[in-house]
Design a protein around this motif. Structure first.
Motif, PDB file in Angstrom:
ATOM      1  N   LEU A  20       0.726  -1.063  -0.234  1.00 41.15           N
ATOM      2  CA  LEU A  20       0.011  -0.531  -0.080  1.00 41.15           C
ATOM      3  C   LEU A  20       1.086   1.265  -0.316  1.00 41.15           C
ATOM      4  O   LEU A  20       1.730   1.910   0.712  1.00 41.15           O
ATOM      5  CB  LEU A  20      -0.843  -0.106   1.205  1.00 41.15           C
ATOM      6  N   ILE A  22       1.238   5.751   0.033  1.00 45.91           N
ATOM      7  CA  ILE A  22       0.753   6.810   0.195  1.00 45.91           C
ATOM      8  C   ILE A  22       1.159   7.693   0.142  1.00 45.91           C
ATOM      9  O   ILE A  22       3.006   7.474   0.577  1.00 45.91           O
ATOM     10  CB  ILE A  22      -0.144   6.390   1.591  1.00 45.91           C
ATOM     11  N   GLU A  24       1.395  11.899   1.000  1.00 43.22           N
ATOM     12  CA  GLU A  24       0.493  13.265   1.615  1.00 43.22           C
ATOM     13  C   GLU A  24       1.688  14.652   1.488  1.00 43.22           C
ATOM     14  O   GLU A  24       2.742  14.067   1.945  1.00 43.22           O
ATOM     15  CB  GLU A  24       0.195  13.208   3.244  1.00 43.22           C
ATOM     16  N   TRP A  38      -3.501   7.028  -2.608  1.00 41.64           N
ATOM     17  CA  TRP A  38      -2.595   6.102  -1.827  1.00 41.64           C
ATOM     18  C   TRP A  38      -3.153   4.944  -3.361  1.00 41.64           C
ATOM     19  O   TRP A  38      -4.043   5.334  -3.934  1.00 41.64           O
ATOM     20  CB  TRP A  38      -3.706   5.089  -0.532  1.00 41.64           C
ATOM     21  N   ARG A  39      -2.594   3.456  -3.545  1.00 37.87           N
ATOM     22  CA  ARG A  39      -2.620   2.725  -4.535  1.00 37.87           C
ATOM     23  C   ARG A  39      -1.814   1.953  -3.698  1.00 37.87           C
ATOM     24  O   ARG A  39      -0.956   1.335  -3.195  1.00 37.87           O
ATOM     25  CB  ARG A  39      -1.548   3.340  -5.520  1.00 37.87           C
ATOM     26  N   GLN A  62      -6.803   2.460  -5.521  1.00 37.99           N
ATOM     27  CA  GLN A  62      -6.635   3.378  -5.455  1.00 37.99           C
ATOM     28  C   GLN A  62      -7.458   4.763  -5.328  1.00 37.99           C
ATOM     29  O   GLN A  62      -8.246   4.020  -5.543  1.00 37.99           O
ATOM     30  CB  GLN A  62      -5.625   4.081  -7.025  1.00 37.99           C
TER      31      GLN A  62
END
Length: 106
Positions: A20, A22, A24, A38-39, A62
């Motif tokens: 995962l 992420i 930010e 996120w993906r 995603q």
């Protein structure tokens, strides 16, 4: 990491979800504002769509999100500080029946 499936016992499958990822970025001052994405690195089982064999279809997973937070009383510090927040998230969806969610709160 491949999407490996196997059997632990009858009727039970093992699946690798992949990593995962992420990211930010945001701003903090008297409050906080952030945007992120996120993906999963592997395709995921779709909860609604089936492939020709009757198994869950595999699709990309995603999304993106926004969040904002601001203290209700800027004079209060620490874990007892009341904070108002708003969160808004969007994800890929197949089919696109529920692609996003928003949550206000305090």
């Amino acid at each position: 990491m491949g999407a490996a499936r196997g059997s632990l016992s009858p009727g039970r499958r093992v699946e690798r979800l992949g990593a995962l990822l992420i990211a930010e970025a945001g701003w903090t001052g008297s409050g906080k504002f952030a945007v992120g994405a996120w993906r999963y690195t592997e395709k995921q089982d779709d909860i609604r769509d089936l492939d020709p064999a009757g198994d869950p279809a595999r699709s990309d997973a995603q999304g993106v999100y926004l969040l904002a937070e601001h203290p209700l009383d800027v004079r209060t510090e620490g874990p007892r500080r009341a904070v108002a927040f708003a969160r808004l998230a969007f994800r890929t969806a197949t089919p696109p029946t529920f692609p996003g969610v928003g949550r206000p709160g305090y």
